[in-house]
Design an enzyme around this catalytic site. Structure first.
Site, PDB file in Angstrom:
ATOM      1  N   ASP A  61       0.815  -1.208   0.000  1.00 17.28           N
ATOM      2  CA  ASP A  61       0.000   0.000   0.000  1.00 17.28           C
ATOM      3  C   ASP A  61       0.856   1.268   0.000  1.00 17.28           C
ATOM      4  O   ASP A  61       1.866   1.342   0.719  1.00 17.28           O
ATOM      5  CB  ASP A  61      -0.857  -0.025   1.278  1.00 17.28           C
ATOM      6  CG  ASP A  61      -1.801   1.144   1.388  1.00 17.28           C
ATOM      7  OD1 ASP A  61      -2.793   1.161   0.647  1.00 17.28           O
ATOM      8  OD2 ASP A  61      -1.542   2.054   2.204  1.00 17.28           O
TER       9      ASP A  61
ATOM     10  N   GLU B  30       1.462  -0.466  -4.949  1.00 13.77           N
ATOM     11  CA  GLU B  30       0.532   0.619  -5.244  1.00 13.77           C
ATOM     12  C   GLU B  30       1.261   1.946  -5.166  1.00 13.77           C
ATOM     13  O   GLU B  30       1.665   2.380  -4.091  1.00 13.77           O
ATOM     14  CB  GLU B  30      -0.617   0.637  -4.232  1.00 13.77           C
ATOM     15  CG  GLU B  30      -1.704   1.630  -4.631  1.00 13.77           C
ATOM     16  CD  GLU B  30      -2.275   2.449  -3.476  1.00 13.77           C
ATOM     17  OE1 GLU B  30      -1.616   2.597  -2.437  1.00 13.77           O
ATOM     18  OE2 GLU B  30      -3.390   2.967  -3.652  1.00 13.77           O
TER      19      GLU B  30
HETATM   20  C1  NOJ Z   1      -4.175   3.417  -0.450  1.00 19.91           C
HETATM   21  C2  NOJ Z   1      -5.403   2.590  -0.231  1.00 19.91           C
HETATM   22  O1  NOJ Z   1      -5.766   1.980  -1.427  1.00 19.91           O
HETATM   23  C3  NOJ Z   1      -6.465   3.506   0.314  1.00 19.91           C
HETATM   24  O2  NOJ Z   1      -7.725   2.889   0.369  1.00 19.91           O
HETATM   25  C4  NOJ Z   1      -6.025   3.978   1.669  1.00 19.91           C
HETATM   26  O3  NOJ Z   1      -6.960   4.916   2.162  1.00 19.91           O
HETATM   27  C5  NOJ Z   1      -4.650   4.648   1.593  1.00 19.91           C
HETATM   28  N1  NOJ Z   1      -3.720   3.891   0.803  1.00 19.91           N
HETATM   29  C6  NOJ Z   1      -4.061   4.784   2.965  1.00 19.91           C
HETATM   30  O4  NOJ Z   1      -3.636   3.541   3.437  1.00 19.91           O
END
Ligand code: NOJ
Length: 593
Positions: free
Chosen positions: A240, A309
Site C-alpha cells: 500500500d 501501489e
Molecule cells: C491506499 C489505499 O488503497 C487507500 O484505500 C487507503 O486509504 C490509503 N492507501 C491509505 O492507506
C-alpha cells in the site's frame, strides 16, 4: 552389400526411426507448447481479483463482510477462472480508514473472523487452485497500535518508530506545524501529540501516523510481519501507498503547485519532499529479496510476489520493476493508467497511446499489468459508461500480461452516488464536508457485492449493512447474470476462458488506432489463428475496414461479443465492412483463407 555397408544401413535406419520418434506429431506439438508455457510463471499471466472484504459477503448477519463469507464464495472465484485474489486489509484495526489503519499487523480484525478462519481461507483457496495475496500497509499504522503508544511515551527502543518533529511559533507566538506538508486526505499532515509534546507526521488521516523507515528497527519489525504471513501460506503482497514511505529529513516546505487555491488541499503543493524519494526503491528491492529468499527456501510453493501501489510517473514505476543497474523490485508495479489517464472523453488514439507507453517503457522480460478498477476510484461502468463494460473487460483480458479486476467489475456494478452525508463514512469525504463530500467519497465504489435479488442483494441478512446496497441490485446481480443467456458476467467468463490460449499468454502484440473512434490490436503466434480485438470507444456506430490492419482480406470469426452486440460467437464477419455499435468491442479469430 558388404557387411560394413549393412552396418551403416542399419545405423541409418535406426537414426531414421529415432528421428521420426522425436519429430513433433500433432499431440507432441501441443505438449511442446505447454512446455514453453511453463516458462511463464503463475503470476505473469494471472487474473488477480481484488476483494474488498467488508463488502464482499457477510456470513454472520452483522452487516459487514467477513472471512467466512469469502470462504463461502471461493468456489465462485474458482469457476470464474480467477488465479489469485488480493484482499484489502483484514488485520486488527479501529477502522478509521476501513482497515488501512492497523493496530496489530499480525492479527485478524475480530469482526472479520479469527486466525483459524484465515488459515481455513488459505487452505480452501489452495484446494481450489486460488492463491491469496494480502495487503501490506507499511507506510503507517493506527494511532492505537502499541508501537505508537510507546513511541508517544518515548518508551525505550520506540522513540524513533514514527516521524516526530517540533513545531514552530508563528509571529503571534502560536504553535504551528513544522512545515506546509499536507495530508492526502486534506489538512496538515502534522498532528500535535500532547504527551510527547511534538508533532507526528501522517500522510493520510491523523489516526494513521507514518512509520519511520529510516529506523532499521522498524524495517526489521515490518520484515517480521511479511514473514509471519508468508509462513501462513500467502502467495505475496499488495504493498500500500509505497511511494509515501520516505520524506526529506530536513523537513523543507513543499513548493506551491498552482493547482489549487485551498492551502489545506493536497493539490496545493508539489510533493517533492514527501513522495517518490529514491529511498523507496531501495526498500522495495529489500522486500523483493526477502520474497525471493523465501521462495528459494520454500520451493514447495510457487513464487511469492509483490504488487505495489504507487500513483507515480511512468519512469518511476518502471524503476520499481528493475532499476537502471538491473536490481529487481516489484513483480507488478500497478498500472493505473486505465483509471487515471483515459475516461469517457478519450478517443481511440488516447487508448492506443495509453497501452503503448507502458509496453515501450517496461524493461524487457517483465510482465505488463492492467488495473481497470479498485476500491479508491469510480467503477468502470461509472467512469466509461455502462455500455463500455464489456469492451473494457475485453481489453483487460486480451492485452499482454496480468489482468486486475476489482470485485463487482465482472458484473458491471455501478457506483451508488446517492449515499447521503449521514451515511457517508469514508474519511476524505468526511473531511471534505457536507457540501463537497460527493466529489471525493470512495463509499460509492465500496457498496456491498450484488449476489442476487434477495434482501441486501444476498450480501447480508442484517437489518442494516455498513454501507447501503445499490438499489439497482434487483436487476443488477450475479445470479441474474448467471441465469441470463447474455450478460456481462458471461462475457467476462468467456474472456477468461479464451485467455487460457497460448496465443493470449505469449502471442506477439500490435495495436493501432483505425480512426479517432476505433482502435484494434492483434495477437499472433506461430501455428495459431491470429486474435483480433476491435473496439469502438465513441458514442456513435462506426463502419470499420480492418483489411489494411490485417494485411489482406481474411475471414473473421467472432470469439466474444458484448451483451448488446448484434453478433454471436462463431459468426463470420467481413473484415472490410464491419459495423460496430457505440462502445462496442469484439474479439475475433482470423481464419487463414
Ligand atoms: C491506499 C489505499 O488503497 C487507500 O484505500 C487507503 O486509504 C490509503 N492507501 C491509505 O492507506
Amino acid at each position: 552389400m558388404s557387411p560394413g555397408h549393412q552396418i551403416i544401413g542399419a545405423i541409418q535406419l535406426l537414426l531414421l526411426l529415432l528421428c521420426s520418434l522425436l519429430l513433433p506429431t500433432p499431440s507432441m506439438t501441443s505438449l511442446l507448447k505447454t512446455e514453453t508455457d511453463d516458462f511463464i510463471d503463475w503470476w505473469q499471466h494471472a487474473v488477480f481479483y481484488q476483494i474488498y472484504p467488508r463488502s464482499f459477503k457477510d456470513s454472520n448477519g452483522d452487516g459487514i463482510g467477513d472471512l467466512q463469507g469469502i470462504i463461502s464464495k471461493l468456489p465462485y472465484l474458482a469457476e470464474t477462472g480467477i488465479t489469485a485474489t488480493w484482499l484489502s486489509p483484514i488485520f486488527q484495526s479501529p477502522m478509521v480508514d476501513f482497515g488501512y489503519d492497523i493496530s496489530d499487523f499480525k492479527s485478524i480484525q475480530s469482526e472479520y473472523g479469527s486466525m483459524s478462519d484465515f488459515e481455513e481461507l488459505v487452505h480452501t483457496a489452495a484446494r481450489l487452485g486460488i492463491k491469496i495475496i494480502l495487503d501490506f500497509v507499511p507506510n503507517h499504522s493506527s494511532n492505537q497500535h502499541e508501537w505508537f503508544k510507546k513511541s508517544a511515551a518515548r518508551a525505550a527502543g520506540f522513540e524513533d518508530y514514527y516521524v516526530w518533529a517540533d513545531g514552530q511559533l508563528d509571529e503571534l507566538g502560536v504553535r504551528q506545524p513544522p512545515n506546509n506538508w499536507q495530508s492526502v486526505f486534506y489538512g496538515s499532515a502534522w498532528e500535535w501529540n500532547e504527551q510527547r509534546k511534538q508533532y507526528y507526521l501522517h500522510q493520510f488521516t491523523k489516526e494513521q501516523p507514518d512509520l519511520n523507515f529510516r529506523n532499521p528497527v522498524v524495517v526489521q519489525a515490518m520484515d517480521e510481519v511479511l514473514l509471519f504471513w508468508l509462513n501462513k501460506g500467502v502467495a505475496g503482497f499488495r504493498i500500500d501507498a509505497v511511494n509515501h514511505l520516505f520524506e526529506n529529513e530536513t523537513l523543507p516546505d513543499e513548493p506551491l503547485s498552482g493547482q489549487s487555491t485551498d492551502p489545506l488541499s493536497y493539490d496545493y503543493t508539489k510533493h517533492i519532499y514527501t513522495k517518490d524519494l529514491p529511498e523507496v526503491l531501495s526498500m522495495v528491492q529489500h522486500w523483493r529479496k526477502l520474497l525471493d529468499d523465501y521462495t528459494a527456501q520454500h520451493p514447495e510453493d510457487s513464487t511469492r510476489i509483490m504488487m505495489t501501489e504507487a500513483y507515480a510517473g511512468l519512469t518511476e514505476l518502471m524503476n520499481y520493476y528493475e532499476d537502471s543497474s538491473g536490481i529487481m523490485g516489484s513483480h507488478l508495479p500497478f498500472n493505473f493508467h486505465f483509471i487515471t489517464d483515459v475516461n469517457r472523453e478519450s478517443d481511440a488514439r488516447d487508448f492506443v497511446y495509453n497501452v503503448e507507453k507502458w509496453l515501450i517503457y517496461m524493461p524487457r522480460g517483465h510482465a505488463a499489468n492492467w488495473v481497470i478498477g479498485n476500491h479508491d476510484n469510480p467503477r468502470v461502468a461509472s467512469r466509461f459508461g455502462s455500455a463500455s463494460v464489456d469492451a473494457m473487460n475485453m481489453l483487460l483480458m486480451t492485452l499482454p500480461g496480468v489482468a486486475v479486476t476489482y470485485n463487482g467489475e465482472e458484473l458491471g456494478m455501478e457506483d451508488y452516488r446517492d449515499i447521503s452525508w449521514k451515511e457517508t463514512v469514508d474519511p476524505p469525504a468526511r473531511n471534505a464536508g457536507e457540501l463537497k463530500f460527493k466529489m471525493v467519497s470512495r463509499d460509492p465504489v465500496r457498496t456491498p457485492f450484488q449476489w442476487s435479488n434477495a434482501t441486501n442483494a444476498g450480501f447480508s441478512e442484517a437489518a442494516k449493512t455498513w454501507l447501503p446496497v445499490h438499489p439497482n441490485y434487483l436487476e443488477m446481480n450475479l445470479e441474474a447474470q448467471q441465469q441470463a443467456a447474455k450478460s456481462h458476467y458471461r462475457v467476462y467468463r468467456s474472456l477468461i476462458e479464451l485467455r487460457k490460449l497460448p496465443i493470449l499468454r505469449r502471442g506477439k502484440f500490435s495495436i493501432e488506432p483505425l480512426s479517432r473512434a476505433v482502435f484494434a490490436f492483434k495477437r499472433t503466434l506461430k501455428d495459431y489463428d491470429t486474435i483480433i480485438v476491435v473496439i469502438n470507444v465513441s458514442g456513435k456506430e462506426q463502419l470499420v475496414n480492418l483489411t489494411d490492419f490485417i494485411d489482406r482480406p481474411q475471414q473473421l470469426i467472432v470469439e466474444v461479443a458484448g451483451v448488446d452486440s448484434s453478433y454471436e460467437p462463431g459468426q463470420a464477419l467481413s473484415s472490410s465492412a464491419l459495423t460496430l455499435a457505440a462502445h462496442e468491442g469484439l474479439v475475433c479469430k482470423l481464419l487463414e483463407t
